[in-house]
Design an enzyme around this catalytic site. Structure first.
Site, short mmCIF file in Angstrom:
data_model
loop_
_atom_site.label_atom_id
_atom_site.label_comp_id
_atom_site.label_asym_id
_atom_site.label_seq_id
_atom_site.Cartn_x
_atom_site.Cartn_y
_atom_site.Cartn_z
N LYS A 196 7.40 7.86 36.54
CA LYS A 196 6.66 8.87 36.10
C LYS A 196 6.42 10.00 36.84
O LYS A 196 5.23 9.87 37.73
CB LYS A 196 4.93 8.45 35.50
N GLY A 249 -0.01 10.67 46.32
CA GLY A 249 -0.41 11.52 44.94
C GLY A 249 -2.48 11.04 46.32
O GLY A 249 -2.15 11.03 47.34
N SER A 250 -2.91 11.95 45.49
CA SER A 250 -4.41 11.84 46.13
C SER A 250 -5.40 10.99 46.12
O SER A 250 -4.52 9.89 45.86
CB SER A 250 -5.23 12.53 45.30
N THR A 251 -6.12 10.89 47.69
CA THR A 251 -6.76 9.58 47.95
C THR A 251 -7.30 8.93 46.45
O THR A 251 -7.87 7.77 45.96
CB THR A 251 -7.45 9.31 49.11
N VAL A 253 -7.15 8.80 42.86
CA VAL A 253 -6.10 8.63 42.07
C VAL A 253 -5.70 7.02 43.00
O VAL A 253 -5.54 5.83 42.60
CB VAL A 253 -5.48 9.06 41.35
N GLY A 254 -5.28 7.10 44.26
CA GLY A 254 -5.25 6.28 45.23
C GLY A 254 -5.83 4.95 44.48
O GLY A 254 -5.15 3.65 44.22
N GLU A 271 0.76 6.40 49.74
CA GLU A 271 1.14 6.90 50.23
C GLU A 271 0.13 8.34 49.65
O GLU A 271 0.20 9.12 48.74
CB GLU A 271 2.22 7.89 50.18
N CYS A 305 1.13 16.83 52.42
CA CYS A 305 0.29 15.67 52.54
C CYS A 305 0.10 15.48 54.73
O CYS A 305 -0.99 15.11 54.74
CB CYS A 305 0.26 14.45 52.72
N GLU A 402 -9.26 17.23 51.96
CA GLU A 402 -8.44 18.42 51.57
C GLU A 402 -8.60 18.90 51.13
O GLU A 402 -8.82 19.23 50.08
CB GLU A 402 -7.41 16.88 51.29
P1 NAI Z 1 -2.74 13.27 41.67
O1 NAI Z 1 -3.54 12.00 42.54
O2 NAI Z 1 -4.09 13.20 40.73
O3 NAI Z 1 -1.68 13.92 41.27
C1 NAI Z 1 -0.55 12.88 41.66
C2 NAI Z 1 -0.17 11.59 40.82
O4 NAI Z 1 -0.50 10.73 40.00
C3 NAI Z 1 0.59 12.28 39.14
O5 NAI Z 1 1.80 12.17 39.20
C4 NAI Z 1 -0.47 11.79 38.07
O6 NAI Z 1 0.06 12.51 36.83
C5 NAI Z 1 -1.15 11.15 38.60
N1 NAI Z 1 -2.32 10.59 38.41
C6 NAI Z 1 -3.25 11.33 38.02
N2 NAI Z 1 -4.43 10.17 37.64
C7 NAI Z 1 -4.29 9.01 37.77
C8 NAI Z 1 -4.53 8.09 36.79
N3 NAI Z 1 -5.98 7.79 36.70
N4 NAI Z 1 -3.48 6.83 36.70
C9 NAI Z 1 -2.53 6.71 37.53
N5 NAI Z 1 -1.76 7.91 37.98
C10 NAI Z 1 -2.33 8.66 38.00
O7 NAI Z 1 -3.15 14.82 42.15
P2 NAI Z 1 -3.79 16.47 41.22
O8 NAI Z 1 -4.47 16.02 41.02
O9 NAI Z 1 -2.40 16.76 41.37
O10 NAI Z 1 -4.24 17.41 42.78
C11 NAI Z 1 -5.48 17.41 43.27
C12 NAI Z 1 -5.56 16.94 44.61
O11 NAI Z 1 -4.79 15.63 45.49
C13 NAI Z 1 -4.53 17.91 46.01
O12 NAI Z 1 -5.20 18.87 46.06
C14 NAI Z 1 -4.66 17.45 46.84
O13 NAI Z 1 -5.76 17.22 47.85
C15 NAI Z 1 -4.26 15.96 46.07
N6 NAI Z 1 -3.00 15.80 46.23
C16 NAI Z 1 -2.89 14.58 48.08
C17 NAI Z 1 -1.16 15.04 47.25
C18 NAI Z 1 -0.43 13.92 48.42
O14 NAI Z 1 0.88 14.35 48.65
N7 NAI Z 1 -0.55 13.99 49.94
C19 NAI Z 1 -0.68 15.23 45.99
C20 NAI Z 1 -0.83 15.44 45.19
C21 NAI Z 1 -1.97 15.70 45.17
#
Ligand code: NAI
Ligand code: MG
Length: 498
Positions: A196, A249-251, A253-254, A271, A305, A402
């Site tokens: 996804k 992705g974000s901590t 959501v992780g 990650e 990240c 972050e």
């Molecule tokens: P996010 O963590 O929400 O998105 C990453 C992925 O997770 C996307 O594919 C999203 O559809 C999915 N996702 C979101 N909510 C979910 C859930 N409840 N269950 C399963 N999957 C879910 O990140 P977002 O909201 O786009 O960005 C917000 C902040 O997160 C950024 O400002 C940044 O600080 C951080 N982030 C960090 C990343 C990294 O690689 N360290 C990458 C993306 C965001």
């Protein structure tokens, strides 16, 4: 199709104009509910394409297709998997320019970076990982258990078997590269995968699925479902038919994903976020360190990240270092990624721009000095200027949280003990860089730094052969290197009485 400022070549324009579908079980399909999701170009907010808005029903179909394919794929010859991954790398290389442009249009990053970083790294990673398919091994042992009847012996060994069906949820900062980081190890290990992509950048994953189909990956081995995180993403994380979730992705959501996964004891590698310190010692070449620090934070608009978002510089050289860093920031060209001279594109979305600007405001309120930047950029796009902030306290939000944008905070330290304490004063522990030629200081610091990767006189020195992942709240598990074997297989102990 034309966005406000750029004419998209006709082949890609046709691809974007066609009704985009998802890829499930070897077929291009619409979302079960028939709904669609708009996809935007962050350089001018124009609509680029529409993709299916997949939900739990689509995830269920994709998991079923993957489970069916897994029955035969798990027993496929390793060198067939290797060859298919190499073919996919070749196919991607042949169309690298088109993929790079698609990535720039969807994510915003400068085209030269898309082509020479994202695409080049994705192709290299596919080739590196292909080689692992034929190098998954077990071990043989000699047990000492006493209850072996006379005249009998024990034969004992371990097998590495594919973990099963993998669910991959990836972010928008390196859409294709993150897809390949998950897809290649899974397929190499004999797993099938449901991917996804992020809702902000789903396009290159769909184009990758087309390529995988063309080079001959069997139906159901790779499935791509586009949709929202809290809907399709959450359904994937909670699905009992998934054996492993690979998430970047974000901590925040992780943690949600880990909680959902544990219900089914689904394996996870996470990650997550980072707040990586860049540590500039007194002896460092300040010009080189400032150039490196600028790249560490401004590359990919800071949406990395491992971005070097906290700089700790020895107090004696702080002012000179800041001068060099500001010069580096001012030398960047804020422009749509499709413009040849662009070195800093827009952020991925309006939401991300708002978020980053709010952090800059918080710095102003908490006593920070904006040494350069702080504003937005060319009209119509989600730009944020490269921003250097000084004078903030360690407790301030911009030092602790972050930001995920082109915003860096510079602070000082007096001695190495203080430096270690400041660098480790973070919930995160993804990466760190040290700038110095003082061998003693560097080697004393490396074991003290709480980070999964430490780089010396460089930043983001990532390679497929080096394990990558976080300490503390930056995640669980490692990617790259032999982590493919440990995280995409189960180990089975076999003991025979013969
Ligand atoms: P996010 O963590 O929400 O998105 C990453 C992925 O997770 C996307 O594919 C999203 O559809 C999915 N996702 C979101 N909510 C979910 C859930 N409840 N269950 C399963 N999957 C879910 O990140 P977002 O909201 O786009 O960005 C917000 C902040 O997160 C950024 O400002 C940044 O600080 C951080 N982030 C960090 C990343 C990294 O690689 N360290 C990458 C993306 C965001
Ligand atoms: Mg987009």
């Amino acid at each position: 199709m034309t966005t406000a400022s750029f004419a998209i070549p006709s082949t890609l324009a046709r691809w974007l104009d066609q009704r985009r579908q998802m890829f499930i079980g070897g077929h291009m399909v619409d979302a079960a509910g028939g709904e669609q999701l708009d996809v935007f170009n962050p350089a001018d907010a124009s609509q680029l394409a529409r993709v299916p808005l997949g939900n739990a029903d689509d995830i269920d179909l994709a998991v079923t297709a993957a489970r069916t394919a897994f029955k035969t794929w798990r027993h496929s010859r390793p060198n067939r998997r290797e060859k298919l991954l190499l073919d996919l790398a070749d196919a991607l290389e042949a169309r690298a320019d088109e993929f790079a442009l698609l990535e720039t249009l969807d994510n915003g990053k400068p085209l030269t970076f898309s082509r020479h970083m994202d695409l080049a790294l994705a192709i290299d990673f596919l080739r590196y990982t292909a080689g692992w398919a034929t190098k998954i091994e077990g071990r043989s042992m000699t047990p000492s258990m006493p209850a072996v009847p006379d005249g009998h012996r024990l034969v004992a060994y371990t097998r590495r078997e594919p973990v099963g069906v993998v669910g991959a949820i990836i972010p928008w900062n390196f859409p294709l590269l993150m897809a390949v980081w998950k897809v290649a190890p899974a397929l190499a290990a004999g797993c099938c995968i449901v991917l996804k992509p992020a809702e902000d950048t789903p396009l290159s994953a769909l184009m990758l699925a087309e390529l995988a189909d063309q080079v001959g990956f069997p139906p159901g081995t790779l499935n791509v479902v586009t949709g929202l995180g809290h809907d399709a993403g959450a359904a994937l994380a909670a699905h009992p038919g998934i054996n492993k979730i690979a998430f970047t992705g974000s901590t925040q959501v992780g943690k949600l994903i880990a909680k959902a996964a544990v219900e089914n004891m689904t394996r996870t590698t996470l990650e997550l976020g980072g707040k990586s310190p860049v540590m500039v010692l007194r002896d460092a070449n300040l010009e080189a360190a400032a150039a490196g620090a600028a790249q560490a934070i401004f590359f990919n608009q800071g949406q990395v990240c491992t971005a070097g978002s906290r700089i700790y510089v020895h107090e004696d050289v702080h002012d000179r270092f800041v001068e060099h860093l500001v010069k580096q920031a001012k030398a960047l060209t804020l422009a749509p990624g499709t413009e040849a001279d662009s070195t800093l594109g827009p952020l991925v979305s309006a939401k991300q721009q708002r978020r980053v600007l709010a952090y800059i405001d918080s710095a102003r309120q908490q006593g920070g000095v904006i040494a350069t930047g702080g504003g937005t950029g060319p009209d119509g796009g989600y730009f944020v200027e490269p921003t250097v902030i000084t004078g903030l306290a360690q407790e301030s939000r911009c030092v602790q949280e972050e930001i995920f944008g082109p915003v860096v905070v510079v602070q000082t330290f007096r001695d190495l003990d203080e430096l270690v304490a400041l660098a480790n004063d973070s919930p995160y522990g993804l990466a760190a860089s040290l700038w110095s030629n003082d061998l003693t200081a560097v080697n004393r610091l490396i074991p003290e730094i709480e980070a999964g990767s430490v780089w010396v006189n460089g930043h983001n020195l990532l390679d497929p052969c080096m394990p990558f992942g976080g300490f503390k709240q930056s995640g669980i598990g490692r990617e790259m290197g032999d982590s493919l074997v440990t995280h995409y297989t189960e180990e089975k102990s076999v003991v025979m009485l013969v």
